[in-house]
Write a protein that holds these residues in place. Structure first.
Motif, PDB file in Angstrom:
ATOM      1  N   GLU A 167      23.305 -17.845  15.077  1.00 55.60           N
ATOM      2  CA  GLU A 167      24.486 -17.248  14.457  1.00 55.60           C
ATOM      3  C   GLU A 167      24.660 -15.828  14.986  1.00 55.60           C
ATOM      4  N   PRO A 168      25.834 -15.282  14.948  1.00 56.64           N
ATOM      5  CA  PRO A 168      27.115 -15.941  14.694  1.00 56.64           C
ATOM      6  C   PRO A 168      27.529 -16.788  15.906  1.00 56.64           C
ATOM      7  N   GLU A 170      30.305 -17.895  17.119  1.00 59.14           N
ATOM      8  CA  GLU A 170      31.426 -17.467  17.979  1.00 59.14           C
ATOM      9  C   GLU A 170      31.016 -16.331  18.927  1.00 59.14           C
ATOM     10  N   TRP A 171      29.900 -15.655  18.603  1.00 56.15           N
ATOM     11  CA  TRP A 171      29.425 -14.578  19.470  1.00 56.15           C
ATOM     12  C   TRP A 171      28.697 -15.106  20.701  1.00 56.15           C
ATOM     13  N   ARG A 172      28.124 -16.323  20.572  1.00 58.63           N
ATOM     14  CA  ARG A 172      27.157 -16.804  21.559  1.00 58.63           C
ATOM     15  C   ARG A 172      27.721 -16.907  22.976  1.00 58.63           C
TER      16      ARG A 172
END
Lengths: 314, 224
Positions: A167-168, A170-172
């Motif tokens: 997590e997060p 969407e950051w990955r």
């Protein structure tokens, strides 16, 4: 070629690559390394040599890498930021390159609290992305991090890790982009079990144009037992093991779980072969090196390509 | 504020071994505010020590005194005569205060009664949390007011490591929030994620040798 190594040649030739993993012994036994290496020879394009993995002291990654070279395997020398500062790292990088190591995997490292010296001082002088960038500048600019010229820069194919499930979420993909921007040539991912989520991550990476510039090797770890699957699900931070995966293992019946685990892994590999943006797989058969030949065979990845020097050039 | 905790009384007694007349010196600054080394704690520790010594049959005389701050010479003048009556001083200040006392009275053994734990904030009465490692090169402007040096277990500068758990906690402890998870969430809510998408280069650590600060208006006075 940046490194003159086999992994780089295989990936540049557009072959679907496979890397393995070998954990150094907790002692001085060269034989232990040779025995594990024997199972992997001819089965993988390079083998990751872990660096005090899970923060437990083991034979040095560079030393184990040299033994592996003697055994006819190409090491992917892992280096974590937990145990050394920038001086020690650069010194080891020079030595590794001088003695024929061609790949380096730059990692933050598991926190020391997990290991056998939980109250040791974590170094973290630089982070994994800064390490990637340091190696890149050593290789391509011939400069130490401090700015001085290197008399004979190292030649290394630079790797980094990615966890599409941390997590997060969407950051990955942005973290992947940062690793590419810092200078990574290839990325090996965390063990993948949630294929749907992985697809979402790789789609995002495709959309951002990242997969054209960096080779992504999808992480595969076959389950040996239901206990192992449960442990990974509940105890390994950042790991995403869907419940239906565990259900399938349970359904295999007594004595057949390991076979089912390998079958799942091979099905995953088949999927990865067809997946846009995936350049290969990273097979982490943890303390299961002797099963690697069977897995690689069953995944229809043999024989491994032999690239004649020079032919991999674009 | 600097937060400190009292050492185990056995450890303090070990340091005091062989001394029969000591001064327990409290600090009215940070360690008083965090209820570790103020006048009240001087009373309590002195009482506990006397009790322990009485239990073992050993003799000790403990004087008690608290000054406004142990980190400024202005508060020490009336102490200079008092300390002459004692063989040693127990300081209930932070590590900085302990050293300031030791430097002022170099002939006198000085013993810390506290462990200085961190620079932090009050969460509630008697409940404190670390928020600053005094690294000397603040990045909070780029990290949504959340310190990655202090609050990330690996002091990372380029985003969360692979160990962030599904609930957004740190790999080292399920109860500990991942600093970078929080930085990401807050910057996203402020629509300022571009602050962390660029690679932040390796930093120059400026806290590796002892630091002094001389503020600009005073440079002529102290720097020749």
């Amino acid at each position: 070629m940046k490194s003159g190594g086999n992994l780089e040649a295989v990936l540049n030739a557009g072959e679907f690559a496979i890397t393995g993993e070998l954990g150094p012994p907790r002692g001085t036994s060269i034989e232990a390394v040779r025995e594990k290496a024997a199972h992997l020879k001819g089965m993988v394009d390079a083998v990751n040599i872990t660096d005090n993995q899970t923060a437990v002291v083991r034979m040095a990654s560079w030393a184990t890498s040299l033994i592996v070279i003697e055994e006819g395997l190409e090491p992917n020398y892992q280096m974590v930021c937990r145990d050394r500062n920038r001086l020690a790292m650069q010194a080891d990088i020079l030595g590794a390159s001088a003695l024929g190591i061609r790949n380096i995997l730059c990692l933050s490292g598991d926190h020391q609290q997990f290991g056998d010296h939980p109250r040791s001082k974590g170094v973290f002088d630089i982070d994994s992305i800064q390490l990637v960038n340091m190696v890149k500048n050593m290789r391509d600019e011939g400069k130490f991090l401090g700015g001085d010229d290197i008399d004979g820069p190292p030649k290394l194919f630079i790797g980094a890790a990615a966890n599409p499930f941390g997590e997060p979420f969407e950051w990955r993909v942005h973290r992947l982009a940062k690793k590419l921007a810092a200078g990574a040539d290839f990325v090996q991912t965390q063990c993948i079990y949630n294929m749907k989520k992985f697809r979402q991550w790789i789609d995002e990476a495709n959309d951002m144009g990242l997969t054209e510039k960096i080779h992504i090797l999808a992480g595969v770890t076959p389950f040996k037992s239901i206990g192992m699957a449960r442990y990974m699900k509940n105890n390994v931070p950042g790991m995403d093991v869907p419940e239906d995966m565990i259900k399938r293992l349970k359904g295999a019946g007594k004595g057949k779980v390991a076979t089912e685990g390998i079958k799942i892994a091979c099905e995953q590999i088949e999927e990865f072969k067809e997946m846009k943006g995936v350049a290969g797989v990273h097979l982490m058969a943890i303390e299961w090196e002797h099963r690697v030949p069977q897995i690689v065979e069953q995944a229809k990845m043999l024989p491994r390509p032999v690239i004649t020097p020079g032919s991999g050039e674009a | 504020m600097i937060v400190a905790e009292q050492k185990p009384i056995e450890e303090i007694m070990k340091m005091l071994h062989g001394f029969t007349k000591v001064l327990n010196l409290g600090c009215g600054g940070c360690t008083s505010i965090c209820l570790a080394g103020g006048q009240k704690e001087v009373d309590t520790l002195s009482h506990d020590l006397r009790q322990k010594y009485a239990d073992t049959g050993a003799a000790i005389e403990i004087g008690e005194h608290t000054i406004e701050r142990q980190c400024n010479a202005d508060f020490f003048f009336h102490l200079d005569d008092l300390v002459k009556e004692y063989q040693a001083v127990i300081s209930m200040a932070c590590g900085a205060g302990v050293q300031f006392v030791a430097d002022r009275y170099p002939a006198l053994p000085i013993f810390p009664a506290l462990n200085t734990t961190f620079v932090g904030v009050d969460l509630d009465v008697g409940w404190y949390e670390e928020n600053c490692r005094t690294c000397g090169d603040c990045v909070l402007g780029d990290t949504a007011g959340i310190c990655p040096v202090t609050r990330c277990a690996k002091s990372l500068f380029n985003g969360p490591c692979g160990g962030t758990r599904l609930n957004g906690s740190c790999e080292v402890d399920k109860e500990l929030p991942c600093a970078w998870y929080e930085i990401h969430q807050r910057l996203k809510s402020q629509d300022r994620l571009e602050l962390i998408t660029k690679v932040r280069p390796a930093r120059e650590w400026v806290n590796q040798t002892r630091r002094t600060v001389i503020q600009a208006p005073y440079r002529d006075r102290y720097q020749k």
